[in-house]
Design a protein around this motif. Structure first.
Motif, PDB file in Angstrom:
ATOM      1  N   ALA A 193       0.802  -1.220   0.000  1.00 36.11           N
ATOM      2  CA  ALA A 193       0.000   0.000   0.000  1.00 36.11           C
ATOM      3  C   ALA A 193       0.838   1.273   0.000  1.00 36.11           C
ATOM      4  O   ALA A 193       0.288   2.372  -0.025  1.00 36.11           O
ATOM      5  CB  ALA A 193      -0.937   0.002   1.211  1.00 36.11           C
ATOM      6  N   GLY A 194       2.154   1.148   0.068  1.00 30.82           N
ATOM      7  CA  GLY A 194       3.006   2.324  -0.012  1.00 30.82           C
ATOM      8  C   GLY A 194       3.922   2.558   1.169  1.00 30.82           C
ATOM      9  O   GLY A 194       4.669   3.545   1.182  1.00 30.82           O
ATOM     10  N   SER A 195       3.890   1.676   2.187  1.00 31.70           N
ATOM     11  CA  SER A 195       4.871   1.787   3.266  1.00 31.70           C
ATOM     12  C   SER A 195       6.262   1.542   2.701  1.00 31.70           C
ATOM     13  O   SER A 195       6.484   0.554   1.993  1.00 31.70           O
ATOM     14  CB  SER A 195       4.569   0.772   4.370  1.00 31.70           C
ATOM     15  N   HIS A 196       7.191   2.422   3.033  1.00 33.88           N
ATOM     16  CA  HIS A 196       8.560   2.297   2.533  1.00 33.88           C
ATOM     17  C   HIS A 196       9.338   1.315   3.398  1.00 33.88           C
ATOM     18  O   HIS A 196      10.356   1.669   4.007  1.00 33.88           O
ATOM     19  CB  HIS A 196       9.242   3.662   2.513  1.00 33.88           C
ATOM     20  N   GLY A 197       8.852   0.093   3.477  1.00 38.06           N
ATOM     21  CA  GLY A 197       9.546  -0.916   4.247  1.00 38.06           C
ATOM     22  C   GLY A 197       8.827  -1.261   5.531  1.00 38.06           C
ATOM     23  O   GLY A 197       7.600  -1.278   5.592  1.00 38.06           O
ATOM     24  N   PHE A 198       9.615  -1.500   6.585  1.00 37.69           N
ATOM     25  CA  PHE A 198       9.066  -1.946   7.863  1.00 37.69           C
ATOM     26  C   PHE A 198       9.991  -1.505   8.986  1.00 37.69           C
ATOM     27  O   PHE A 198      11.217  -1.543   8.844  1.00 37.69           O
ATOM     28  CB  PHE A 198       8.914  -3.466   7.869  1.00 37.69           C
ATOM     29  N   GLY A 199       9.379  -1.104  10.129  1.00 40.01           N
ATOM     30  CA  GLY A 199      10.171  -0.658  11.269  1.00 40.01           C
ATOM     31  C   GLY A 199       9.602  -1.128  12.589  1.00 40.01           C
ATOM     32  O   GLY A 199       9.619  -0.371  13.566  1.00 40.01           O
ATOM     33  N   GLY A 200       9.123  -2.374  12.649  1.00 41.19           N
ATOM     34  CA  GLY A 200       8.547  -2.895  13.873  1.00 41.19           C
ATOM     35  C   GLY A 200       9.562  -3.595  14.760  1.00 41.19           C
ATOM     36  O   GLY A 200      10.725  -3.789  14.390  1.00 41.19           O
ATOM     37  N   VAL A 201       9.110  -4.013  15.939  1.00 40.91           N
ATOM     38  CA  VAL A 201      10.033  -4.545  16.940  1.00 40.91           C
ATOM     39  C   VAL A 201      10.670  -5.868  16.521  1.00 40.91           C
ATOM     40  O   VAL A 201      11.778  -6.195  16.982  1.00 40.91           O
ATOM     41  CB  VAL A 201       9.345  -4.707  18.314  1.00 40.91           C
ATOM     42  N   PHE A 202      10.023  -6.617  15.632  1.00 43.83           N
ATOM     43  CA  PHE A 202      10.615  -7.898  15.255  1.00 43.83           C
ATOM     44  C   PHE A 202      11.692  -7.765  14.180  1.00 43.83           C
ATOM     45  O   PHE A 202      12.202  -8.766  13.683  1.00 43.83           O
ATOM     46  CB  PHE A 202       9.534  -8.919  14.896  1.00 43.83           C
ATOM     47  N   THR A 203      12.063  -6.532  13.873  1.00 37.81           N
ATOM     48  CA  THR A 203      13.327  -6.329  13.161  1.00 37.81           C
ATOM     49  C   THR A 203      14.500  -6.698  14.060  1.00 37.81           C
ATOM     50  O   THR A 203      15.636  -6.778  13.595  1.00 37.81           O
ATOM     51  CB  THR A 203      13.477  -4.865  12.717  1.00 37.81           C
ATOM     52  N   ASN A 204      14.211  -6.948  15.337  1.00 36.06           N
ATOM     53  CA  ASN A 204      15.249  -7.416  16.258  1.00 36.06           C
ATOM     54  C   ASN A 204      15.351  -8.932  16.297  1.00 36.06           C
ATOM     55  O   ASN A 204      16.182  -9.466  17.048  1.00 36.06           O
ATOM     56  CB  ASN A 204      14.977  -6.870  17.665  1.00 36.06           C
ATOM     57  N   PHE A 205      14.550  -9.608  15.494  1.00 32.11           N
ATOM     58  CA  PHE A 205      14.598 -11.071  15.434  1.00 32.11           C
ATOM     59  C   PHE A 205      14.970 -11.562  14.033  1.00 32.11           C
ATOM     60  O   PHE A 205      15.853 -12.387  13.880  1.00 32.11           O
ATOM     61  CB  PHE A 205      13.251 -11.665  15.846  1.00 32.11           C
ATOM     62  N   HIS A 206      14.284 -11.106  13.025  1.00 34.96           N
ATOM     63  CA  HIS A 206      14.545 -11.577  11.657  1.00 34.96           C
ATOM     64  C   HIS A 206      14.328 -10.462  10.628  1.00 34.96           C
ATOM     65  O   HIS A 206      13.422 -10.555   9.790  1.00 34.96           O
ATOM     66  CB  HIS A 206      13.680 -12.797  11.323  1.00 34.96           C
ATOM     67  N   PRO A 207      15.163  -9.420  10.677  1.00 36.78           N
ATOM     68  CA  PRO A 207      15.028  -8.336   9.702  1.00 36.78           C
ATOM     69  C   PRO A 207      15.231  -8.805   8.265  1.00 36.78           C
ATOM     70  O   PRO A 207      14.660  -8.234   7.334  1.00 36.78           O
ATOM     71  CB  PRO A 207      16.112  -7.332  10.128  1.00 36.78           C
ATOM     72  N   ASP A 208      16.040  -9.844   8.081  1.00 32.25           N
ATOM     73  CA  ASP A 208      16.288 -10.345   6.727  1.00 32.25           C
ATOM     74  C   ASP A 208      15.023 -10.881   6.069  1.00 32.25           C
ATOM     75  O   ASP A 208      14.844 -10.749   4.847  1.00 32.25           O
ATOM     76  CB  ASP A 208      17.368 -11.434   6.757  1.00 32.25           C
ATOM     77  N   LEU A 209      14.123 -11.471   6.862  1.00 31.80           N
ATOM     78  CA  LEU A 209      12.889 -11.988   6.288  1.00 31.80           C
ATOM     79  C   LEU A 209      11.957 -10.853   5.880  1.00 31.80           C
ATOM     80  O   LEU A 209      11.285 -10.928   4.849  1.00 31.80           O
ATOM     81  CB  LEU A 209      12.194 -12.923   7.280  1.00 31.80           C
ATOM     82  N   TYR A 210      11.923  -9.788   6.684  1.00 30.24           N
ATOM     83  CA  TYR A 210      11.153  -8.610   6.280  1.00 30.24           C
ATOM     84  C   TYR A 210      11.761  -7.987   5.027  1.00 30.24           C
ATOM     85  O   TYR A 210      11.036  -7.506   4.142  1.00 30.24           O
ATOM     86  CB  TYR A 210      11.111  -7.581   7.406  1.00 30.24           C
TER      87      TYR A 210
END
Length: 309
Positions: A206-223
């Motif tokens: 929908a236009g979010s330029h990526g992701f910045g949630g807390v689980f970027t501390n677990f598996h940012p590569d999958l996001y």
């Protein structure tokens, strides 16, 4: 100076030593872990960093060290104004602006501590902008603590039209709001970055330029992989989106200490001490240790599937 925010923006943890001091060596390894696992920018001195429990000197040190360890490989943005009074906030922000960060992130609930509305927000914003370097890019963060202060459409337009803002960490947790904000900022350098895992994939579409949630501390590569394939559709993509959403439900089980325990297992840093979580998650949240195992095994399985595509 201009920076562009697009991709995975981890909300950084703050490693501590057993003596309750910032672990510089652990922080350096953590920065490398983020970069090795797909981070496109780093958000230091945020709620995941336990900023409300850090002194101003610690916040400044944390930002400076993150900039030094990132060494120009990705943009570093930082927040860190936690006070109520405008005078104290200006002092905090002015100090943070001198750390070498690529963008200074304003916390929406600090601009309007008592939720007074648009006029209060506008007045506070105008006052703060007068005291910040005119060439320093800015961001906005709808930090949930001490309360979640969402931006109105009029406030979004106000910030957009200054030409100063490069990122909003969107904590609306609402897909239609993300979509509307993305339309509102289309064609500008103002990036909307969703922070909610339940809507992460659809928000990317929908236009979010990526992701910045807390689980970027677990598996940012999958996001990061999901973001790179956001325009595609396959059983693997749909399954991964579901896995990421369900994994993130563990946030309520003693985060950020839960994430620190995970990194302790990975060997990123030695101590899982947290000033925010003053108990051991494994003792209060039954089977949370087993859940971390499942999260880890699930991530490894998806990495293997992705490698085979």
């Amino acid at each position: 100076m201009h920076i562009s925010i697009d991709g995975i923006v981890p909300v950084m943890l703050t490693p501590f030593t057993d003596a309750d001091r910032i672990d510089e060596a652990g922080l350096e390894r953590l920065v490398e872990w983020y970069l090795d696992n797909g981070a496109d920018a780093l958000f230091a001195v945020c709620q995941s960093s336990e900023m409300q429990k850090l002194t101003l000197d610690e916040r400044i040190s944390l930002a400076r060290s993150t900039v030094r360890f990132a060494a120009g490989r990705v943009p570093v943005v930082a927040s860190g104004h936690i006070s109520d009074s405008p005078e104290d906030q200006i002092a905090e922000l002015a100090a943070m602006a001198e750390t070498g960060i690529g963008a200074l992130v304003l916390v929406t609930n600090r601009l309007d501590p008592r939720n007074g509305g648009f006029e209060v927000f506008r007045s506070a914003l105008e006052t703060i902008l007068k005291h910040l370097p005119s060439d320093l890019p800015l961001g906005l963060y709808e930090c949930p603590a001490p309360y979640r202060r969402l931006l109105s459409d009029d406030e979004m337009k106000l910030c957009r039209d200054t030409g100063r803002f490069v990122v909003l960490k969107d904590v609306s947790c609402d897909l239609e709001t993300v979509r509307r904000r993305a339309r509102m900022t289309a064609g500008t350098s103002f990036a909307i970055v969703n922070a909610n895992a339940a809507i992460a994939f659809e928000a990317m579409r929908a236009g979010s330029h990526g992701f910045g949630g807390v689980f970027t501390n677990f598996h940012p590569d999958l996001y990061a992989w999901l973001y790179a394939h956001r325009e595609e559709d396959s059983p693997l993509i749909r399954d991964l989106a579901v896995y990421l959403a369900l994994s993130a439900m563990a946030e309520g089980m003693g985060y950020p200490k839960l994430a620190k325990l995970y990194h302790q297992r990975l060997g990123t840093f030695e101590c899982a001490h947290s000033r925010v979580t003053d108990y051991h998650p494994f003792e209060r949240h039954w089977a949370s240790a087993d859940l971390l195992d499942h999260i880890h095994v699930g991530a490894e399985r998806f990495r293997a599937l992705i490698a085979d595509t």
